[in-house]
Design an enzyme around this catalytic site. Sequence first.
Site, PDB file in Angstrom:
ATOM      1  N   SER A   1      12.871   2.480   7.653  1.00 16.58           N
ATOM      2  CA  SER A   1      13.099   1.681   8.852  1.00 16.58           C
ATOM      3  C   SER A   1      13.919   2.448   9.882  1.00 16.58           C
ATOM      4  O   SER A   1      14.734   3.315   9.543  1.00 16.58           O
ATOM      5  CB  SER A   1      13.833   0.391   8.493  1.00 16.58           C
ATOM      6  OG  SER A   1      13.058  -0.398   7.625  1.00 16.58           O
TER       7      SER A   1
HETATM    8  N1  SAH Z   1      14.205  -0.765   3.232  1.00 14.79           N
HETATM    9  C1  SAH Z   1      13.388   0.383   3.555  1.00 14.79           C
HETATM   10  C2  SAH Z   1      12.138  -0.004   4.293  1.00 14.79           C
HETATM   11  C3  SAH Z   1      10.919   0.231   3.491  1.00 14.79           C
HETATM   12  S1  SAH Z   1       9.415  -0.340   4.230  1.00 14.79           S
HETATM   13  C4  SAH Z   1      14.232   1.381   4.311  1.00 14.79           C
HETATM   14  O1  SAH Z   1      15.379   1.497   4.024  1.00 14.79           O
HETATM   15  O2  SAH Z   1      13.756   2.094   5.172  1.00 14.79           O
HETATM   16  C5  SAH Z   1       9.167  -1.855   3.359  1.00 14.79           C
HETATM   17  C6  SAH Z   1       8.890  -1.768   1.892  1.00 14.79           C
HETATM   18  O3  SAH Z   1       8.578  -3.083   1.449  1.00 14.79           O
HETATM   19  C7  SAH Z   1       7.706  -0.895   1.487  1.00 14.79           C
HETATM   20  O4  SAH Z   1       8.147   0.097   0.619  1.00 14.79           O
HETATM   21  C8  SAH Z   1       6.758  -1.866   0.773  1.00 14.79           C
HETATM   22  O5  SAH Z   1       6.085  -1.306  -0.346  1.00 14.79           O
HETATM   23  C9  SAH Z   1       7.724  -2.958   0.335  1.00 14.79           C
HETATM   24  N2  SAH Z   1       7.115  -4.258   0.052  1.00 14.79           N
HETATM   25  C10 SAH Z   1       6.113  -4.907   0.691  1.00 14.79           C
HETATM   26  N3  SAH Z   1       5.850  -6.093   0.097  1.00 14.79           N
HETATM   27  C11 SAH Z   1       6.724  -6.199  -0.960  1.00 14.79           C
HETATM   28  C12 SAH Z   1       6.949  -7.194  -1.973  1.00 14.79           C
HETATM   29  N4  SAH Z   1       6.240  -8.320  -2.030  1.00 14.79           N
HETATM   30  N5  SAH Z   1       7.940  -6.966  -2.868  1.00 14.79           N
HETATM   31  C13 SAH Z   1       8.674  -5.830  -2.840  1.00 14.79           C
HETATM   32  N6  SAH Z   1       8.511  -4.861  -1.918  1.00 14.79           N
HETATM   33  C14 SAH Z   1       7.546  -5.040  -0.978  1.00 14.79           C
END
Ligand code: SAH
Length: 230
Positions: A77
């Site tokens: 993010s």
């Molecule tokens: N928090 C991260 C952002 C990652 S992007 C950061 O620090 O940058 C969002 C993430 O959510 C992705 O890795 C995706 O695989 C995950 N995601 C999507 N749906 C999900 C679910 N139902 N349960 C757990 N993770 C999920």
Amino acid sequence: MRRDPPSAANTAATHAGLASARVRDRMVERVRELGVRDGRVLDALRAVPRHAFVDEALASRAYEDTALPIGHGQTISQPYIVARTAELALEGIAEPRSARVLEVGTGCGYAAAVLAQLFGDVVSIERLRALHERARENLRGLRLANLRLVFGDGSRGVEQAAPFDVIVAAAAGDVIPPAWVQQLKPGGRIVAPVGADEQTLVVAQKGENGALVRRATEAVRFVPLRGGVG
Ligand code: SAH
């Protein structure tokens, strides 16, 4: 302040001057200009080495205020979004050091590390095993004893660690999943992007009677919340 983990990527980045306080300060200043004023959040951003969470090839861009690819179609993010989410999460919590937080969507683990600087107990769940394992590696050097990583579908929350004071989501669903509301303490809050094509960052506070009071904050763009694991 914590020291950087002694990983290979980190060493390379240090050589390139990427980990310098000045580069990090510039990123934090940019986030502040965008409106995040909570000093606790800005300190937490300064404390977490973002370059340790991206591939070495992208390390030179780690302190830009932008989302970057982390593989598997997902992104780390934008720092502003991580900071804004943390700020909104803190807003309703009198004693963050004794609060338990659930993050849905660990990705590379960056936001989880930022949240762990601010809250007493952080649980972060990821549905893609490869990313869950990558996050574990990325976070090893930071030694955050108050952060637990879970593999699974976070749209069902994490029953065994509930109830939570705060639930933050890094992926957008069409609605707030009912499990999150069930696993939230009365008085607790959810900070989550909601919507498909057009998403809004929503803050939802759970009243003592169990009902949610929602407030839309700003337009955002997150990856979709998906069910099941992969
Ligand atoms: N928090 C991260 C952002 C990652 S992007 C950061 O620090 O940058 C969002 C993430 O959510 C992705 O890795 C995706 O695989 C995950 N995601 C999507 N749906 C999900 C679910 N139902 N349960 C757990 N993770 C999920």
